[in-house]
Scaffold this active site. Structure first.
Site, PDB file in Angstrom:
ATOM      1  N   GLY A  54       0.617  -0.644  -0.063  1.00 20.61           N
ATOM      2  CA  GLY A  54       0.131  -0.034  -0.047  1.00 20.61           C
ATOM      3  C   GLY A  54       0.895   1.265  -0.013  1.00 20.61           C
TER       4      GLY A  54
ATOM      5  CB  ALA B 169       2.995   2.939   4.227  1.00 20.06           C
TER       6      ALA B 169
ATOM      7  CB  THR C 282      -3.210   2.409  -0.525  1.00 21.67           C
ATOM      8  OG1 THR C 282      -2.352   2.465   0.590  1.00 21.67           O
ATOM      9  CG2 THR C 282      -2.698   3.631  -1.398  1.00 21.67           C
TER      10      THR C 282
ATOM     11  CB  ALA D 130      -7.640   6.173  -0.283  1.00 27.17           C
TER      12      ALA D 130
ATOM     13  N   GLY E 282     -11.294  10.410  -0.861  1.00 25.75           N
ATOM     14  CA  GLY E 282     -11.580  11.312  -0.420  1.00 25.75           C
ATOM     15  C   GLY E 282      -9.766  12.900  -0.385  1.00 25.75           C
ATOM     16  N   GLY E 283      -8.924  11.725  -0.233  1.00 25.81           N
ATOM     17  CA  GLY E 283      -7.825  12.494  -1.029  1.00 25.81           C
ATOM     18  C   GLY E 283      -6.537  12.638   0.597  1.00 25.81           C
TER      19      GLY E 283
ATOM     20  CD  GLU F  11     -11.847  14.439   3.205  1.00 27.55           C
ATOM     21  OE1 GLU F  11     -11.840  14.010   4.249  1.00 27.55           O
ATOM     22  OE2 GLU F  11     -10.937  13.782   1.659  1.00 27.55           O
TER      23      GLU F  11
ATOM     24  CG  HIS G 131     -16.214   6.786   6.769  1.00 33.60           C
ATOM     25  ND1 HIS G 131     -17.703   7.230   6.960  1.00 33.60           N
ATOM     26  CD2 HIS G 131     -15.310   6.986   6.275  1.00 33.60           C
ATOM     27  CE1 HIS G 131     -17.006   8.913   5.953  1.00 33.60           C
ATOM     28  NE2 HIS G 131     -15.221   8.982   5.544  1.00 33.60           N
TER      29      HIS G 131
ATOM     30  NE  ARG H 201     -14.195  10.411   8.281  1.00 32.99           N
ATOM     31  CZ  ARG H 201     -13.001   9.713   7.825  1.00 32.99           C
ATOM     32  NH1 ARG H 201     -11.766   8.325   8.299  1.00 32.99           N
ATOM     33  NH2 ARG H 201     -12.807  10.283   6.590  1.00 32.99           N
TER      34      ARG H 201
ATOM     35  CG  HIS I 181     -13.420   4.111   7.113  1.00 33.36           C
ATOM     36  ND1 HIS I 181     -13.304   3.336   5.831  1.00 33.36           N
ATOM     37  CD2 HIS I 181     -12.028   5.111   7.343  1.00 33.36           C
ATOM     38  CE1 HIS I 181     -12.432   4.735   5.103  1.00 33.36           C
ATOM     39  NE2 HIS I 181     -11.884   5.596   6.127  1.00 33.36           N
TER      40      HIS I 181
ATOM     41  NE  ARG J 117      -8.518   7.561   9.280  1.00 27.26           N
ATOM     42  CZ  ARG J 117      -8.255   8.321   8.414  1.00 27.26           C
ATOM     43  NH1 ARG J 117      -7.959   8.653   7.415  1.00 27.26           N
ATOM     44  NH2 ARG J 117      -9.384   7.205   8.206  1.00 27.26           N
TER      45      ARG J 117
ATOM     46  CB  SER K 130      -4.432   7.320   7.542  1.00 26.71           C
ATOM     47  OG  SER K 130      -5.807   7.314   6.375  1.00 26.71           O
ATOM     48  CG  LEU K 131      -4.119   8.093   1.961  1.00 24.99           C
ATOM     49  CD1 LEU K 131      -4.731   9.171   1.094  1.00 24.99           C
ATOM     50  CD2 LEU K 131      -3.888   6.442   1.537  1.00 24.99           C
TER      51      LEU K 131
HETATM   52  C1  LIG Z   1     -12.686   3.009   1.292  1.00 22.32           C
HETATM   53  C2  LIG Z   1     -11.541   3.564   1.972  1.00 22.32           C
HETATM   54  C3  LIG Z   1     -11.669   5.031   1.546  1.00 22.32           C
HETATM   55  C4  LIG Z   1     -10.431   5.282   2.108  1.00 22.32           C
HETATM   56  N1  LIG Z   1     -10.210   7.335   2.213  1.00 22.32           N
HETATM   57  C5  LIG Z   1      -8.905   7.916   2.480  1.00 22.32           C
HETATM   58  C6  LIG Z   1      -8.244   8.674   2.083  1.00 22.32           C
HETATM   59  O1  LIG Z   1      -9.452   9.170   1.071  1.00 22.32           O
HETATM   60  N2  LIG Z   1      -7.470   9.746   3.150  1.00 22.32           N
HETATM   61  C7  LIG Z   1      -6.496   8.993   3.678  1.00 22.32           C
HETATM   62  O2  LIG Z   1      -5.805   9.431   4.003  1.00 22.32           O
HETATM   63  N3  LIG Z   1      -7.419   7.865   3.564  1.00 22.32           N
HETATM   64  C8  LIG Z   1      -8.224   6.998   3.992  1.00 22.32           C
HETATM   65  N4  LIG Z   1      -8.526   5.945   3.691  1.00 22.32           N
HETATM   66  C9  LIG Z   1      -7.570   5.155   5.077  1.00 22.32           C
HETATM   67  C10 LIG Z   1      -6.163   4.187   4.215  1.00 22.32           C
HETATM   68  O3  LIG Z   1      -6.745   3.654   2.610  1.00 22.32           O
HETATM   69  C11 LIG Z   1      -5.946   3.284   4.821  1.00 22.32           C
HETATM   70  O4  LIG Z   1      -5.554   3.642   6.080  1.00 22.32           O
HETATM   71  C12 LIG Z   1      -4.201   3.139   4.149  1.00 22.32           C
HETATM   72  O5  LIG Z   1      -4.521   3.541   2.921  1.00 22.32           O
HETATM   73  C13 LIG Z   1      -2.957   2.079   4.824  1.00 22.32           C
HETATM   74  O6  LIG Z   1      -2.184   1.928   4.080  1.00 22.32           O
HETATM   75  P1  LIG Z   1      -0.843   0.911   3.850  1.00 22.32           P
HETATM   76  O7  LIG Z   1      -0.122   0.440   3.437  1.00 22.32           O
HETATM   77  O8  LIG Z   1      -1.138   1.470   5.713  1.00 22.32           O
HETATM   78  O9  LIG Z   1      -2.021  -0.593   3.729  1.00 22.32           O
HETATM   79  P2  LIG Z   1      -3.063  -1.098   2.689  1.00 22.32           P
HETATM   80  O10 LIG Z   1      -3.187   0.196   1.462  1.00 22.32           O
HETATM   81  O11 LIG Z   1      -4.168  -1.840   3.394  1.00 22.32           O
HETATM   82  O12 LIG Z   1      -1.144  -1.625   1.836  1.00 22.32           O
HETATM   83  C14 LIG Z   1      -1.335  -3.387   2.752  1.00 22.32           C
HETATM   84  C15 LIG Z   1      -0.759  -4.288   1.886  1.00 22.32           C
HETATM   85  O13 LIG Z   1       0.045  -4.978   2.896  1.00 22.32           O
HETATM   86  C16 LIG Z   1      -0.140  -6.368   2.428  1.00 22.32           C
HETATM   87  N5  LIG Z   1      -0.141  -7.381   3.260  1.00 22.32           N
HETATM   88  C17 LIG Z   1      -1.223  -7.245   4.333  1.00 22.32           C
HETATM   89  N6  LIG Z   1      -1.424  -8.199   5.036  1.00 22.32           N
HETATM   90  C18 LIG Z   1       0.216  -8.952   4.818  1.00 22.32           C
HETATM   91  C19 LIG Z   1       0.538 -10.792   4.433  1.00 22.32           C
HETATM   92  N7  LIG Z   1       0.212 -11.613   5.213  1.00 22.32           N
HETATM   93  N8  LIG Z   1       0.989 -11.101   3.302  1.00 22.32           N
HETATM   94  C20 LIG Z   1       1.776 -10.084   2.383  1.00 22.32           C
HETATM   95  N9  LIG Z   1       1.641  -9.236   2.484  1.00 22.32           N
HETATM   96  C21 LIG Z   1       0.252  -8.801   3.397  1.00 22.32           C
HETATM   97  C22 LIG Z   1      -2.194  -6.152   1.433  1.00 22.32           C
HETATM   98  O14 LIG Z   1      -1.709  -7.124   0.037  1.00 22.32           O
HETATM   99  C23 LIG Z   1      -1.256  -4.795   0.850  1.00 22.32           C
HETATM  100  O15 LIG Z   1      -0.736  -4.984  -0.399  1.00 22.32           O
HETATM  101  C24 LIG Z   1     -10.051   4.751   3.331  1.00 22.32           C
HETATM  102  C25 LIG Z   1     -10.438   4.012   3.086  1.00 22.32           C
HETATM  103  C26 LIG Z   1     -11.171   3.128   2.963  1.00 22.32           C
HETATM  104  C27 LIG Z   1     -10.955   1.438   3.218  1.00 22.32           C
END
Ligand SMILES: Cc1cc2nc3c(=O)[nH]c(=O)nc-3n(C[C@H](O)[C@H](O)[C@H](O)COP(=O)(O)OP(=O)(O)OC[C@H]3O[C@@H](n4cnc5c(N)ncnc54)[C@H](O)[C@@H]3O)c2cc1C
Length: 563
Positions: free
Chosen positions: A43, A45, A72, A75, A77-78, A142, A258, A304, A365, A400, A405-406
């Site tokens: 994602g 991160a 990710t 996502a 909103g932004g 937001e 959410h 929220r 969420h 939050r 979070s992005l």
């Molecule tokens: C519908 C929705 C809309 C959102 N909109 C926003 C927004 O507009 N702005 C904002 O700031 N936040 C938003 N959020 C929150 C935000 O999207 C997330 O908090 C953020 O994207 C998390 O990023 P990440 O890199 O931590 O994890 P993720 O993007 O979830 O990535 C996790 C990764 O870990 C991998 N993984 C997990 N477990 C394992 C495993 N056992 N073995 C190997 N790989 C694994 C997955 O395959 C994936 O590649 C939204 C969330 C949702 C659900």
């Protein structure tokens, strides 16, 4: 170290949370691989870390699905960043801390808001096309932001646009090796240091990957609940693995719901971004009244947790399981262009956003709880870093702020790489090149797939019913009993992704319940019907939790730290 296979295992002392009994000597097809840096998660991160780390180090990036199956990518909103002429990092800091309801780590928030704008500009340099008008960034409003501050892309498709730009950077010119559809089962530790991970490939083959630094970026755990906006991959694997390896976890009681998810039984459910309310959409009760007017000075754009609390009150009062989102008064061409993901998502489900009321209900969420890190992604386990939703940096407090979070993934992902580089350059510890796995004699039979499917659904119902938006001691005790029963009805997991995910979900659910039982107050996203007030004198603190490794039991220690 090289990214190719290494020799047969030898040596000893390497541990994993559950490998010894999970993998058998007979029939185990095991590959060996090694990197300087192993990133688990693709994602925002994980991709941020992999892109930056690959400029200096030999990097392996593992994801359990494809790069499009991440939170990710969903996502909408932004990304919040103080980039408008009317904005300042001081204001962003203030809004984040106010939304966090007394538990934000101010130092961490300062880092987030001060480094955020540069990370957003960096994303643009990488090829992300944020929405602009007359050359200027369009900044969205937001909830709980005192000024418009949310940069977005593709209208409401920010996640997929950003993820694609980062994925493109990995694909073209980066030396990072990407392994999709590879499920990480557990971390490997050697004398208290994280030295790699073991993963399960699509064809059932196992890979032992050794690394000098491991970064957990596995996202959240929304799938613990039956109603969630999170994709199916959000099963708390990173949280559960870190916990099994002995990492210290924090704030596991805080799951953000959410307010505006499409009401229904879909998993995941469609999110109707908060930016819709930012553009003027209303929340109506079943009588057609705007129930947030008068409930909070910002009405529909209250934080929220406040909106969810009021929705719950209104739904209980009217004995209904949903309220309405009303965007009918907004220009229909504008809605189609600004919110194509939501507009088309609703259309394909038979709803017209511009002419109909849309039924909505809160859905799990964002998981605030996670692996404690310092400001540079370091966890309590040497060699193990965490960032994104898996980490607990302290920036979200008890609630939050939307679109932070992005930003967290970008800012703390980049800081993690800088810290890791310093650590790797000065590290004098011998590199673990070979290990000996302690394998079981016979393969484990595991559980019937139907049983696994039903158990996951049951877990979701237990958690939504008893550890969801409103909790009580009685309900949490009952949830705990039901989880014990569910766990007792299962055999230890066999080597399938579905079973391993179920057991990770059970672990996270257990930690959530334990922490929620402990916090005897209502704060942010944690509501207790039996302790309905915020209680700063006792609870302006964090709950931290870790496995008691000495007893080798799943028993937990609870302790409290000053907030
Ligand atoms: C519908 C929705 C809309 C959102 N909109 C926003 C927004 O507009 N702005 C904002 O700031 N936040 C938003 N959020 C929150 C935000 O999207 C997330 O908090 C953020 O994207 C998390 O990023 P990440 O890199 O931590 O994890 P993720 O993007 O979830 O990535 C996790 C990764 O870990 C991998 N993984 C997990 N477990 C394992 C495993 N056992 N073995 C190997 N790989 C694994 C997955 O395959 C994936 O590649 C939204 C969330 C949702 C659900």
């Amino acid at each position: 170290m090289s990214g190719s296979e290494s020799g047969a295992p030898s040596g000893s002392g390497v541990q994993s949370g559950r490998l010894p009994s999970l993998i058998s000597k007979s029939g185990a097809d095991i590959r060996y691989s090694s990197y300087d840096v192993l990133v688990i998660g693709g994602g925002i991160a994980g991709l941020t870390v992999a892109v930056a780390a690959a400029r200096m180090w030999n990097v392996g990036l593992i994801t359990k699905g494809s790069l499009e199956e991440t939170t990710t990518f969903f996502a909408q909103g932004g990304i919040a960043a103080a980039m408008g002429p009317w904005d300042s990092t001081a204001l962003h800091l203030e809004d984040t801390i106010e939304a966090g309801d007394g538990l934000c780590d101010e130092q961490a928030v300062r880092v987030l808001v001060e480094e955020g704008p540069e990370r957003v500009r960096e994303l643009e340099r990488l090829g992300t096309k944020f929405d602009r008008r007359a050359g200027k960034l369009i900044l969205g409003s937001e909830g709980a932001h005192s000024v418009p501050r949310v940069v977005h892309a593709g209208g409401d498709a920010t996640g997929s646009v950003v993820a694609s730009a980062l994925a493109q950077a990995i694909a073209s010119g980066s030396s990072a090796e990407l392994h999709e559809d590879e499920f990480v089962i557990d971390l490997l530790t050697d004398q208290g240091r994280c030295v790699g991970a073991v993963s399960l490939g699509e064809g059932g083959e196992l890979t032992v990957t050794l690394a000098r630094a491991v970064v957990l970026a596995c996202g959240g755990a929304g799938q613990v609940f039956s109603n969630t906006t999170n994709p199916a991959v959000a099963t708390g694997d990173g949280h559960a693995m870190a916990y099994r390896a002995g990492a210290v976890m924090r704030d596991m009681e805080f799951m953000q719901f959410h307010p505006t998810a499409l009401h229904g039984s879909e998993n995941p459910t469609l999110l109707l971004t908060e930016a819709l309310r930012g553009e003027g959409a209303y929340l109506l009760d079943v009588h057609g009244e705007r129930f947030m007017v008068g409930a909070h000075p910002r009405a529909e754009l209250a934080p929220r947790d406040v909106v969810v609390r009021h929705m719950k009150v209104v739904m209980d009062r009217d004995d209904t399981d949903h309220v309405w989102l009303d965007a009918r008064h907004l220009d229909s061409k504008f809605l189609r262009e600004r919110f194509p993901t939501v507009y088309n998502g609703l259309k394909s489900r038979g709803f017209d956003l511009s002419t109909e009321l849309i039924p909505i209900a809160p859905s799990s969420h964002y998981f605030i709880g996670g692996v404690i890190t310092d400001l540079d992604g370091r966890t309590s386990i040497p060699g193990l870093f965490a960032c994104g939703e898996t980490a607990s940096t302290g920036i979200h407090g008890a609630n939050r702020l939307a679109s932070n979070s992005l930003l967290e993934g970008l800012v703390f992902g980049e800081r993690t790489v800088r810290a890791m580089t310093r650590d790797l350059e000065s590290d004098t510890a011998p590199v673990v090149r070979k290990i000996k796995l302690d394998l079981a004699e016979e393969p484990r039979p595991g559980n019937d797939p139907e049983m696994v499917r039903l158990s996951r659904a049951k877990l979701g119902r237990i958690m939504s019913g008893l550890c969801g938006i409103v909790r009580s001691r009685e309900g949490l005790d009952r949830a705990s009993e039901l989880l014990d029963g569910l766990t007792a009805s299962l055999r230890p997991p066999g080597l399938t992704v579905e079973e391993l995910e179920l057991f990770n979900l059970l672990t996270v659910a257990r930690l959530m319940i334990e922490s929620a039982r402990t916090r005897e107050e209502s704060r942010g996203v944690h509501l207790r019907s039996d302790f309905s007030e915020r209680d700063d004198s006792h609870w302006k603190r964090h709950i931290v939790i870790r496995e008691n490794l000495a007893s080798n039991q799943p028993a937990v220690e609870l302790s409290v730290l000053e907030g």
